[in-house]
Design an enzyme around this catalytic site. Structure first.
Site, PDB file in Angstrom:
ATOM      1  N   CYS A 133       0.847  -1.196   0.000  1.00 46.43           N
ATOM      2  CA  CYS A 133       0.000   0.000   0.000  1.00 46.43           C
ATOM      3  C   CYS A 133       0.881   1.243   0.000  1.00 46.43           C
ATOM      4  O   CYS A 133       1.149   1.842   1.055  1.00 46.43           O
ATOM      5  CB  CYS A 133      -0.933  -0.011   1.213  1.00 46.43           C
ATOM      6  SG  CYS A 133      -2.163   1.315   1.164  1.00 46.43           S
ATOM      7  N   THR A 157     -26.244   1.789  11.204  1.00 43.73           N
ATOM      8  CA  THR A 157     -27.317   1.543  10.247  1.00 43.73           C
ATOM      9  C   THR A 157     -28.112   2.817  10.035  1.00 43.73           C
ATOM     10  O   THR A 157     -28.224   3.662  10.921  1.00 43.73           O
ATOM     11  CB  THR A 157     -28.253   0.416  10.722  1.00 43.73           C
ATOM     12  OG1 THR A 157     -29.243   0.179   9.715  1.00 43.73           O
ATOM     13  CG2 THR A 157     -28.948   0.774  12.036  1.00 43.73           C
ATOM     14  N   TYR A 158     -28.636   2.944   8.818  1.00 44.30           N
ATOM     15  CA  TYR A 158     -29.549   4.040   8.484  1.00 44.30           C
ATOM     16  C   TYR A 158     -30.908   3.451   8.115  1.00 44.30           C
ATOM     17  O   TYR A 158     -31.766   4.152   7.592  1.00 44.30           O
ATOM     18  CB  TYR A 158     -28.980   4.863   7.327  1.00 44.30           C
ATOM     19  CG  TYR A 158     -27.578   5.368   7.605  1.00 44.30           C
ATOM     20  CD1 TYR A 158     -27.358   6.521   8.344  1.00 44.30           C
ATOM     21  CD2 TYR A 158     -26.463   4.653   7.156  1.00 44.30           C
ATOM     22  CE1 TYR A 158     -26.078   6.971   8.619  1.00 44.30           C
ATOM     23  CE2 TYR A 158     -25.173   5.085   7.431  1.00 44.30           C
ATOM     24  CZ  TYR A 158     -24.985   6.249   8.164  1.00 44.30           C
ATOM     25  OH  TYR A 158     -23.711   6.679   8.444  1.00 44.30           O
ATOM     26  N   ASN A 159     -31.049   2.128   8.357  1.00 46.56           N
ATOM     27  CA  ASN A 159     -32.292   1.401   8.047  1.00 46.56           C
ATOM     28  C   ASN A 159     -32.704   1.549   6.591  1.00 46.56           C
ATOM     29  O   ASN A 159     -33.880   1.717   6.266  1.00 46.56           O
ATOM     30  CB  ASN A 159     -33.427   1.853   8.977  1.00 46.56           C
ATOM     31  CG  ASN A 159     -33.112   1.571  10.434  1.00 46.56           C
ATOM     32  OD1 ASN A 159     -32.940   2.487  11.236  1.00 46.56           O
ATOM     33  ND2 ASN A 159     -33.006   0.299  10.774  1.00 46.56           N
ATOM     34  N   GLU A 162     -23.252   3.055   0.871  1.00 43.92           N
ATOM     35  CA  GLU A 162     -23.513   1.717   1.412  1.00 43.92           C
ATOM     36  C   GLU A 162     -22.323   0.792   1.167  1.00 43.92           C
ATOM     37  O   GLU A 162     -22.012  -0.076   1.983  1.00 43.92           O
ATOM     38  CB  GLU A 162     -24.796   1.155   0.804  1.00 43.92           C
ATOM     39  CG  GLU A 162     -26.041   1.909   1.269  1.00 43.92           C
ATOM     40  CD  GLU A 162     -27.309   1.481   0.556  1.00 43.92           C
ATOM     41  OE1 GLU A 162     -28.278   1.092   1.232  1.00 43.92           O
ATOM     42  OE2 GLU A 162     -27.333   1.550  -0.689  1.00 43.92           O
TER      43      GLU A 162
END
Length: 480
Positions: free
Chosen positions: A119, A374-376, A451
């Protein structure tokens, strides 16, 4: 002919005069090679500096104050401000706050860890930081020029990066009992956390296609732009002289096939939840499903892209041929690591906190944020409980490392993670330097880029915790 992009002809003429004068003086002007902080995410879909909300602005300010720069890792991680805040706080503590290791050792260990995955982005950042805090430039000529104490860390570095299940208490003993070059327990804990931090950060760097900044190697070119199509004021506007062509499925117009994939995944989650409610598999069946998933993970091939280590990076570590090998090979059996026998919550956390105060708490917070974040939402759907999917991703990564949770049904993994997603996960976690944009684009094609970055946060933290579990268990066995 004036550039159509420049609305100020007089500025254009002055710009050309300035450029001409600079060229006559023999001064070369660097221009960025890439478009935005990621090669995988179109620049227009990232969080634009100057357009961020108050929370993000505060994080940018803190990052700049801490690092002296606003790096591209931060500009991609800021999709998830809560995680970024925890990440920056932890990294700042590891690198700059009081601790067992001197500052230049910390950056050199970061170089050693990032180099194991070739890297160059992280290596180059920490080369600069190493020199800034007074590190000896001779050490950068190769690991053999560093103190023997750091050279002795090379074996642990390579095993943690590629085959952590092979670490034993004997490896720990060799580091702690080498007379004048020995490590203290506190120093070793600090080093282990740094190594695992930068191995996993290399996974994020490659998994999200992080581009080098303009002032870094590989981040700029001195090739002059076309005068007829470029204005010096374009630099201010973020235009770099080349039209951005960035076809990316994420965030594009939904195709029938990709929409069906999202619907099918949600339906599987619903069915699995119903099966959970109706009946629970026996412990014997759960163990069988784990072993089956572990075996199947061997046959999930990560990318076959070749990524030969360049001299600039490989000089920072030894044994360049040593790389990832599947946990269980034919003719070789390694016992399963049962979380019920040694876990982060019950064992690792307290060990780290005892020997390196506050770091256990910082790591624990970061693990929990990544796991529970989470953002559901799922693609275009809202009000979705994604806990089952997040747990499947986390546990699949630990399964690849031979780590088993007795209370988890590993049969769910094959239901929720398709083959292209598994290939991406295995590549990013085990051989991140082989990650390609094609692989990034091929999984979860209708999901947002934010996401997919969220997925990478899960991969980063699950990998780091897996490495830590093996190293900390070995240290615990040495101590007892």
């Amino acid at each position: 002919m004036l550039s159509k992009r420049c609305p100020f002809p007089d500025v254009r003429e002055k710009s050309e005069a300035i450029l001409s004068g600079v060229q006559e003086l023999g001064i070369r002007i660097p221009r960025p090679l890439g478009h935005g902080p990621s090669r995988f995410i179109p620049e227009k879909e990232t969080i634009q500096v100057g357009k961020e909300d108050a929370t993000m602005h505060t994080l940018f300010a803190e990052s700049f104050a801490t690092l002296g720069r606003l790096d591209n890792v931060t500009l991609v991680m800021v999709f998830h401000p809560q995680y970024l805040e925890s990440f920056l706080k932890t990294q700042h503590y590891l690198l700059q706050m009081d601790g067992p290791l001197p500052l230049h050792y910390r950056h050199y260990i970061g170089i050693m860890a990032a180099a194991r995955h070739q890297c160059s982005y992280l290596v180059n950042l920490h080369v600069n930081d190493f020199l800034h805090v007074g590190g000896d430039p001779k050490w950068l000529n190769g690991l053999e020029n560093a103190p023997q104490k750091l050279q002795n860390l090379g074996e642990l570095n390579k095993m943690l990066a590629h085959r952590p299940w092979l670490i034993t208490k004997e490896h720990i003993e060799q580091l702690l009992k080498t007379e004048e070059n020995s490590w203290s327990l506190a120093e070793l804990i600090h080093a282990v956390v740094l190594l695992t931090h930068y191995h996993s950060l290399a996974s994020f760097t490659f998994g999200c296609g992080i581009s080098p900044e303009i002032d870094c190697e590989g981040g700029h070119t001195f090739r002059p732009p076309s005068v007829s199509n470029y204005c010096i004021c374009d630099i201010t506007n973020g235009y770099h002289g080349v039209e951005e062509i960035h076809a990316s499925p994420a965030g594009s117009i939904p195709s029938t096939e990709s929409v069906c994939e999202v619907e099918a995944l949600m339906e599987k989650m619903k069915q699995l939840q119903e099966c959970r409610d109706e009946e629970e598999a026996s412990q014997e069946e759960m163990a069988t499903r784990f072993e089956r998933e572990k075996r199947e993970s061997m046959f999930v091939c990560s990318s076959d892209e070749e990524s030969a280590a360049t001299r600039d990076v490989s000089r920072h570590f030894e044994d360049t041929s040593y790389g990832y090998k599947d946990f269980s090979r034919h003719g070789m059996h390694v016992p399963t690591f049962r979380v019920q026998d040694y876990s982060w919550e019950d064992h690792g956390y307290s060990l780290v906190n005892r020997l390196y105060p506050d770091v256990g708490q910082l790591l624990d917070e970061k693990f929990h944020i990544a796991y529970n974040l989470t953002y559901n939402t799922m693609a275009m759907h809202k009000d979705v409980d994604t806990s089952m999917l997040r747990r499947a991703i986390w546990n699949y990564i630990h399964c690849m490392f031979g780590i088993r949770y007795d209370d988890y049904d590993y049969g769910e993994i094959n239901q929720l993670l398709d083959r292209s997603f598994k290939v991406y996960i295995k590549t990013v976690v085990c051989t991140p330097e082989k990650t390609t944009k094609r692989m990034y684009d091929s999984f979860w094609r209708q999901f947002e880029h934010s996401e997919k970055v969220h997925v990478n946060l899960l991969l980063v933290e699950a990998r780091m915790q897996a490495e830590l579990l093996y190293a900390l268990r070995a240290i615990t066995r040495y101590m007892t």
